[in-house]
Design an enzyme around this catalytic site. Sequence first.
Site, mmCIF file in Angstrom:
data_model
loop_
_atom_site.group_PDB
_atom_site.id
_atom_site.type_symbol
_atom_site.label_atom_id
_atom_site.label_comp_id
_atom_site.label_asym_id
_atom_site.label_seq_id
_atom_site.Cartn_x
_atom_site.Cartn_y
_atom_site.Cartn_z
ATOM 1 N N ASP A 146 0.814 -1.226 0.000
ATOM 2 C CA ASP A 146 0.000 0.000 0.000
ATOM 3 C C ASP A 146 0.843 1.270 0.000
ATOM 4 O OD1 ASP A 146 -2.247 -1.709 0.322
ATOM 5 O OD2 ASP A 146 -1.805 -1.777 2.464
ATOM 6 N N LYS A 194 2.169 2.296 -5.047
ATOM 7 C CA LYS A 194 2.947 1.918 -6.235
ATOM 8 C C LYS A 194 2.176 2.225 -7.505
ATOM 9 C CE LYS A 194 3.280 -2.322 -4.567
ATOM 10 N NZ LYS A 194 2.951 -2.222 -3.145
ATOM 11 N N GLY A 195 0.845 2.166 -7.413
ATOM 12 C CA GLY A 195 -0.006 2.342 -8.585
ATOM 13 C C GLY A 195 0.207 3.667 -9.289
ATOM 14 N N LYS A 196 0.465 4.711 -8.501
ATOM 15 C CA LYS A 196 0.581 6.035 -9.118
ATOM 16 C C LYS A 196 1.858 6.160 -9.960
ATOM 17 C CE LYS A 196 0.689 10.761 -7.685
ATOM 18 N NZ LYS A 196 0.434 11.690 -6.601
ATOM 19 N N GLY A 247 -4.392 -4.664 -4.265
ATOM 20 C CA GLY A 247 -5.555 -3.853 -4.630
ATOM 21 C C GLY A 247 -5.108 -2.461 -5.003
ATOM 22 N N HIS A 248 -5.450 -2.025 -6.199
ATOM 23 C CA HIS A 248 -5.145 -0.645 -6.526
ATOM 24 C C HIS A 248 -6.384 0.036 -7.068
ATOM 25 C CE1 HIS A 248 -3.323 -3.353 -9.583
ATOM 26 N NE2 HIS A 248 -4.209 -2.740 -10.329
ATOM 27 N N THR A 272 -5.696 -11.502 3.600
ATOM 28 C CA THR A 272 -6.785 -10.840 2.874
ATOM 29 C C THR A 272 -7.921 -11.820 2.583
ATOM 30 O OG1 THR A 272 -5.728 -11.361 0.784
ATOM 31 C CG2 THR A 272 -5.171 -9.237 1.759
ATOM 32 N N GLN A 285 2.369 -6.366 -3.465
ATOM 33 C CA GLN A 285 2.732 -6.404 -2.052
ATOM 34 C C GLN A 285 4.063 -5.660 -1.883
ATOM 35 O OE1 GLN A 285 1.564 -9.642 -3.461
ATOM 36 N NE2 GLN A 285 -0.346 -8.636 -2.988
ATOM 37 N N PRO A 339 -8.945 -0.733 8.592
ATOM 38 C CA PRO A 339 -8.092 0.418 8.889
ATOM 39 C C PRO A 339 -6.636 -0.038 8.947
ATOM 40 C CG PRO A 339 -9.460 -0.171 10.796
ATOM 41 C CD PRO A 339 -9.880 -1.059 9.668
HETATM 42 P P1 IMP Z 1 -2.219 -12.783 2.175
HETATM 43 O O1 IMP Z 1 -1.307 -12.294 1.109
HETATM 44 O O2 IMP Z 1 -3.690 -12.534 1.856
HETATM 45 O O3 IMP Z 1 -1.958 -14.192 2.567
HETATM 46 O O4 IMP Z 1 -1.956 -11.922 3.495
HETATM 47 C C1 IMP Z 1 -0.748 -12.000 4.219
HETATM 48 C C2 IMP Z 1 -0.371 -10.642 4.788
HETATM 49 O O5 IMP Z 1 -0.023 -9.771 3.716
HETATM 50 C C3 IMP Z 1 -1.503 -9.947 5.536
HETATM 51 O O6 IMP Z 1 -0.935 -9.199 6.597
HETATM 52 C C4 IMP Z 1 -2.081 -9.011 4.497
HETATM 53 O O7 IMP Z 1 -2.727 -7.902 5.093
HETATM 54 C C5 IMP Z 1 -0.822 -8.601 3.751
HETATM 55 N N1 IMP Z 1 -1.057 -8.205 2.361
HETATM 56 C C6 IMP Z 1 -1.231 -9.014 1.295
HETATM 57 N N2 IMP Z 1 -1.375 -8.310 0.179
HETATM 58 C C7 IMP Z 1 -1.272 -7.013 0.521
HETATM 59 C C8 IMP Z 1 -1.309 -5.790 -0.228
HETATM 60 O O8 IMP Z 1 -1.445 -5.751 -1.453
HETATM 61 N N3 IMP Z 1 -1.149 -4.651 0.518
HETATM 62 C C9 IMP Z 1 -0.953 -4.666 1.851
HETATM 63 N N4 IMP Z 1 -0.902 -5.783 2.571
HETATM 64 C C10 IMP Z 1 -1.065 -6.950 1.916
#
Ligand code: IMP
Length: 413
Positions: free
Chosen positions: A21, A24-26, A48-49, A140, A228, A308
């Site tokens: 988060d 990176k998207g921008k 997610g972007h 997630t 990520q 949050p």
């Molecule tokens: P998972 O990738 O859904 O297995 O989640 C593992 C950890 O990575 C958790 O703490 C998620 O909140 C975090 N996480 C996974 N993808 C993202 C992302 O794109 N942004 C921020 N945190 C992420």
Amino acid sequence: MKKLLKSLGPVSAIIGAQWGDEGKGKATDILSEHYDVIARACGGANAGHTIVIDGKKHIFHLLPSGCMHEGKTVVIGAGLVLHLPTLLEEIQTLKTHGIEVLNRLFISPEAHILFDFHKEIDGVMERMREEKRGQGIGTTKRGIGPAYMDKAARIGIRMEQLGCDLTGELTQRRDQVKNMYGIDIDVKLEIDNLRRAASLLQNRIVDTIDLLHELLEEGKTLLVEGAQATLLDIDHGTYPFVTSSSTTAAGALQGLGIAPKMLTSCIGVAKAYCTRVGSGPFLTEMQGELAERIRKRGGEYGATTGRPRRCGWLHLPDLIRTARINGYTHWNITKLDVLDSEEQICVGTGKRSSAEAEYAVLPGWQESTVGLTKFSALPKNAQKYIEFIEEQTGIPAALIGTGQAREQMIIRS
Ligand code: IMP
């Protein structure tokens, strides 16, 4: 921009330096306009972007943000785990807004298919962790861990099998999964999803290694969009509170089948502060009113889960470590404006104890930086803050975000 592009070279990667988060998207959006090919290498719909189309916000999870630019070749590499109904929905959303992506999308046959049952297993495993350890990872719930488990156990189903009849395989899995997790796989639903996906995507599956290398040999340029971030990396992140893929530059290259020597630059993306969703250590985490203020100002709520985000100060040792791991050549420091009204800016410089960070305290600027596009226009203390990061890490801040909009970015050569 011209000078920056020259220093980035023909193959550049954008890789998060924190826990995701970072925005990176921008940078991807701005830079992808100047690259021919945009590729996603790893992860899945946990990313997610937010993309604004006709004034309406859409959250994309699988397609790279750069696909918004008409005419760009879009590649989904082998390192991904793909939830096909999500991918189809994203393609359809773009289509309804007049953006055709299918005819320029190429998917690796080596990418794995993430089924609905992987998501259910994710939920069960998270509950098991909560019961056993008293704390889950805070995933997630997009099925990422279970899909990569299948990949590592060599029982995964890949995109190359999309057109095959997988009823037998899925029926066998149904019995296994029922035994292990008490989950009933809806084989018919999974097969229907596969059929729907096959009718649209079958002819988009090509050898993306050949494709990418041929394009590069023709002189085309490539922007690799990391997903990520490094502190969530399966090897180098804050294990076990990590995702299940390799989120580093090396991981991205591996996910695409591109040799490390071909990468000409790597942009590390870090917020001017730091956030984290999910559980796990966070040495510089803010508390109370301060955290609330930054969360509100930065709009720090998860794009995928709406949770949050935990907020904190920048932690230099993490930046230095992630820079080493990824070989960053440039920083993109994002959301500088979120700190505008802070009297003091803290930067973690090390550990005082296992739970407490040591801080350098810098004076704030208490002036708006929103929308500034020239470094020299920044308040002196904001300049000093950026220079402090540059000096401490030895990496220049080429891009500095000063607001949400695309044009609210300082671009330095
Ligand atoms: P998972 O990738 O859904 O297995 O989640 C593992 C950890 O990575 C958790 O703490 C998620 O909140 C975090 N996480 C996974 N993808 C993202 C992302 O794109 N942004 C921020 N945190 C992420």
